[in-house]
Design a protein around this motif. Structure first.
Motif, PDB file in Angstrom:
ATOM      1  N   ARG A  68       0.825  -1.210   0.000  1.00  0.00           N
ATOM      2  CA  ARG A  68       0.000   0.000   0.000  1.00  0.00           C
ATOM      3  C   ARG A  68       0.858   1.259   0.000  1.00  0.00           C
ATOM      4  N   MET A  69       1.899   1.266   0.819  1.00  0.00           N
ATOM      5  CA  MET A  69       2.766   2.438   0.889  1.00  0.00           C
ATOM      6  C   MET A  69       3.425   2.715  -0.461  1.00  0.00           C
ATOM      7  N   LEU A  70       3.973   1.676  -1.088  1.00  0.00           N
ATOM      8  CA  LEU A  70       4.685   1.865  -2.351  1.00  0.00           C
ATOM      9  C   LEU A  70       3.742   2.239  -3.487  1.00  0.00           C
ATOM     10  N   LEU A  71       2.561   1.611  -3.544  1.00  0.00           N
ATOM     11  CA  LEU A  71       1.612   1.953  -4.599  1.00  0.00           C
ATOM     12  C   LEU A  71       1.147   3.404  -4.471  1.00  0.00           C
ATOM     13  N   GLY A  72       0.802   3.817  -3.260  1.00  0.00           N
ATOM     14  CA  GLY A  72       0.375   5.206  -3.057  1.00  0.00           C
ATOM     15  C   GLY A  72       1.489   6.187  -3.350  1.00  0.00           C
ATOM     16  N   TRP A  73       2.707   5.827  -2.943  1.00  0.00           N
ATOM     17  CA  TRP A  73       3.860   6.711  -3.183  1.00  0.00           C
ATOM     18  C   TRP A  73       4.177   6.816  -4.667  1.00  0.00           C
ATOM     19  N   LEU A  74       4.121   5.699  -5.388  1.00  0.00           N
ATOM     20  CA  LEU A  74       4.384   5.726  -6.827  1.00  0.00           C
ATOM     21  C   LEU A  74       3.326   6.539  -7.564  1.00  0.00           C
ATOM     22  N   LEU A  75       2.076   6.390  -7.170  1.00  0.00           N
ATOM     23  CA  LEU A  75       1.015   7.177  -7.796  1.00  0.00           C
ATOM     24  C   LEU A  75       1.226   8.667  -7.540  1.00  0.00           C
ATOM     25  N   ALA A  76       1.537   9.019  -6.298  1.00  0.00           N
ATOM     26  CA  ALA A  76       1.787  10.418  -5.966  1.00  0.00           C
ATOM     27  C   ALA A  76       3.032  10.938  -6.679  1.00  0.00           C
ATOM     28  N   SER A  77       4.051  10.094  -6.829  1.00  0.00           N
ATOM     29  CA  SER A  77       5.275  10.511  -7.517  1.00  0.00           C
ATOM     30  C   SER A  77       4.989  10.841  -8.975  1.00  0.00           C
ATOM     31  N   PHE A  78       4.242   9.963  -9.635  1.00  0.00           N
ATOM     32  CA  PHE A  78       3.933  10.188 -11.047  1.00  0.00           C
ATOM     33  C   PHE A  78       3.141  11.485 -11.235  1.00  0.00           C
ATOM     34  N   VAL A  79       2.078  11.647 -10.447  1.00  0.00           N
ATOM     35  CA  VAL A  79       1.233  12.840 -10.582  1.00  0.00           C
ATOM     36  C   VAL A  79       2.003  14.086 -10.158  1.00  0.00           C
ATOM     37  N   GLY A  80       2.711  14.004  -9.041  1.00  0.00           N
ATOM     38  CA  GLY A  80       3.408  15.175  -8.517  1.00  0.00           C
ATOM     39  C   GLY A  80       4.507  15.679  -9.430  1.00  0.00           C
ATOM     40  N   ILE A  81       5.328  14.747  -9.942  1.00  0.00           N
ATOM     41  CA  ILE A  81       6.426  15.158 -10.821  1.00  0.00           C
ATOM     42  C   ILE A  81       5.888  15.675 -12.155  1.00  0.00           C
ATOM     43  N   ALA A  82       4.869  14.995 -12.703  1.00  0.00           N
ATOM     44  CA  ALA A  82       4.304  15.443 -13.983  1.00  0.00           C
ATOM     45  C   ALA A  82       3.644  16.810 -13.851  1.00  0.00           C
ATOM     46  N   LEU A  83       2.832  16.984 -12.815  1.00  0.00           N
ATOM     47  CA  LEU A  83       2.134  18.254 -12.633  1.00  0.00           C
ATOM     48  C   LEU A  83       3.105  19.368 -12.251  1.00  0.00           C
ATOM     49  N   GLY A  84       4.076  19.054 -11.379  1.00  0.00           N
ATOM     50  CA  GLY A  84       5.065  20.062 -11.001  1.00  0.00           C
ATOM     51  C   GLY A  84       5.911  20.503 -12.172  1.00  0.00           C
ATOM     52  N   SER A  85       6.246  19.552 -13.065  1.00  0.00           N
ATOM     53  CA  SER A  85       7.019  19.899 -14.254  1.00  0.00           C
ATOM     54  C   SER A  85       6.213  20.790 -15.192  1.00  0.00           C
ATOM     55  N   LEU A 118     -16.800   7.986   2.506  1.00  0.00           N
ATOM     56  CA  LEU A 118     -18.159   8.260   2.040  1.00  0.00           C
ATOM     57  C   LEU A 118     -18.329   7.862   0.573  1.00  0.00           C
ATOM     58  N   PHE A 119     -17.309   8.132  -0.245  1.00  0.00           N
ATOM     59  CA  PHE A 119     -17.416   7.859  -1.681  1.00  0.00           C
ATOM     60  C   PHE A 119     -16.898   6.475  -2.069  1.00  0.00           C
ATOM     61  N   LEU A 120     -15.833   6.012  -1.409  1.00  0.00           N
ATOM     62  CA  LEU A 120     -15.189   4.766  -1.818  1.00  0.00           C
ATOM     63  C   LEU A 120     -15.482   3.598  -0.882  1.00  0.00           C
ATOM     64  N   GLY A 121     -16.038   3.903   0.286  1.00  0.00           N
ATOM     65  CA  GLY A 121     -16.285   2.847   1.255  1.00  0.00           C
ATOM     66  C   GLY A 121     -15.019   2.479   2.009  1.00  0.00           C
ATOM     67  N   ILE A 122     -15.132   1.472   2.859  1.00  0.00           N
ATOM     68  CA  ILE A 122     -13.983   1.007   3.642  1.00  0.00           C
ATOM     69  C   ILE A 122     -13.259  -0.050   2.812  1.00  0.00           C
ATOM     70  N   THR A 123     -12.404   0.402   1.932  1.00  0.00           N
ATOM     71  CA  THR A 123     -11.712  -0.480   0.998  1.00  0.00           C
ATOM     72  C   THR A 123     -10.240  -0.098   0.906  1.00  0.00           C
ATOM     73  N   ASP A 124      -9.489  -0.937   0.180  1.00  0.00           N
ATOM     74  CA  ASP A 124      -8.079  -0.624  -0.081  1.00  0.00           C
ATOM     75  C   ASP A 124      -7.939   0.633  -0.937  1.00  0.00           C
ATOM     76  N   SER A 125      -8.922   0.899  -1.787  1.00  0.00           N
ATOM     77  CA  SER A 125      -8.877   2.101  -2.627  1.00  0.00           C
ATOM     78  C   SER A 125      -8.869   3.361  -1.770  1.00  0.00           C
ATOM     79  N   THR A 126      -9.595   3.342  -0.667  1.00  0.00           N
ATOM     80  CA  THR A 126      -9.610   4.490   0.247  1.00  0.00           C
ATOM     81  C   THR A 126      -8.212   4.756   0.796  1.00  0.00           C
ATOM     82  N   ILE A 127      -7.538   3.692   1.224  1.00  0.00           N
ATOM     83  CA  ILE A 127      -6.181   3.849   1.758  1.00  0.00           C
ATOM     84  C   ILE A 127      -5.237   4.353   0.672  1.00  0.00           C
ATOM     85  N   LEU A 128      -5.358   3.816  -0.527  1.00  0.00           N
ATOM     86  CA  LEU A 128      -4.465   4.194  -1.624  1.00  0.00           C
ATOM     87  C   LEU A 128      -4.618   5.669  -1.982  1.00  0.00           C
ATOM     88  N   VAL A 129      -5.863   6.135  -2.105  1.00  0.00           N
ATOM     89  CA  VAL A 129      -6.095   7.543  -2.437  1.00  0.00           C
ATOM     90  C   VAL A 129      -5.633   8.439  -1.293  1.00  0.00           C
TER      91      VAL A 129
END
Length: 255
Positions: A68-85, A118-129
């Motif tokens: 979970r930590m690595l998936l969330g971090w990789l997603l944030a890295s991709f979005v953050g670096i692309a948007l920041g650039s 509220l939107f995603l429920g109690i799921t792994d997707s909630t933790i990832l986002v």
């Protein structure tokens, strides 16, 4: 030789400090200054850790937390670096878009957990986002800072040579911003670990966070301390790996 000797001295100092902290922990627990039910000794914590490893509950929990930590971090890295650039390379975006980021940056990641549930429920997707949202900002802002602080002479050379925008980003801007980007990645990984534990405690979907929460409800102090120890080891190992990668990527660069 001087650098190697200094590194060895720092390693010995770190080991000595760790040994002192463990000895102090043992002294406080054995002196009964605190109730043993709430402050276990190092030996009881070690026993709980070994028991969890033997019955495979700890390896499974560590694996879930790491994924979970690595998936969330990789997603944030991709979005953050692309948007920041994209924002950092555009003077117009830096003027009109960058200030808007300050509205969302101070928002704690844990504060949006109820909205995500509220939107995603109690799921792994909630933790990832949750992880991705919280760890996004240091990567985005350091990338933006790196692209915004490109030396004016480099910009002038690129203009004179009429280098295309994509080539400028790939050959000049990105290497110039690399130190800032790497520092943002390290900070983002630390935040990702924190929010992984927070998300697991909120959703109780497995992992070390859920294990610590359930142990606290059962007043199993050794299991709580074992979980905290594991989180410290994960944080230390992940930061060390990124530090090594940063040194290799920035080898030979002037500072």
């Amino acid at each position: 030789m001087m650098t190697r000797g200094k590194s060895f001295a720092c390693l010995l100092g770190s080991i000595a400090t760790f040994g002192f902290m463990v000895a102090l922990w043992a002294l406080v627990s054995w002196s009964n200054l605190l109730p043993a039910a709430f402050f276990p000794s190092p030996s009881r914590t070690w026993t709980a850790l070994m028991r969890g490893i033997e019955n495979w509950t700890i390896p499974v929990a560590v694996g879930e937390t790491l994924v979970r930590m690595l998936l969330g971090w990789l997603l944030a890295s991709f979005v953050g670096i692309a948007l920041g650039s994209a924002i950092g390379i555009s003077p117009i975006a830096r003027v009109y878009v960058a200030p808007m980021l300050e509205i969302f940056r101070p928002l704690p990641g844990s504060a949006i957990a109820p909205v995500l549930i509220l939107f995603l429920g109690i799921t792994d997707s909630t933790i990832l986002v949750l992880i991705a949202f919280g760890s996004l900002w240091p990567m985005l802002l350091t990338t933006l800072q790196g692209f915004s602080s490109i030396h004016p002479r480099q910009l002038e050379v690129a203009r004179v040579l009429e280098i295309p925008r994509w080539e400028f980003v790939r050959k000049i801007a990105l290497p110039s911003a690399l130190p800032d980007i790497l520092s943002g990645l390290r900070l983002g990984l630390t935040i990702a670990l924190i929010l992984t534990v927070v998300g697991e405690m909120i959703t109780v979907q497995g992992g070390i966070g859920s294990r610590i929460l359930l142990a606290s409800r059962g007043f199993r102090a050794p299991d709580i301390f074992a979980g905290v120890l594991l989180l410290g080891l994960i944080g230390f190992a992940s930061n060390s790996m990124l530090t090594i990668a940063e040194r290799r990527l920035l080898r030979g660069r002037p500072f």
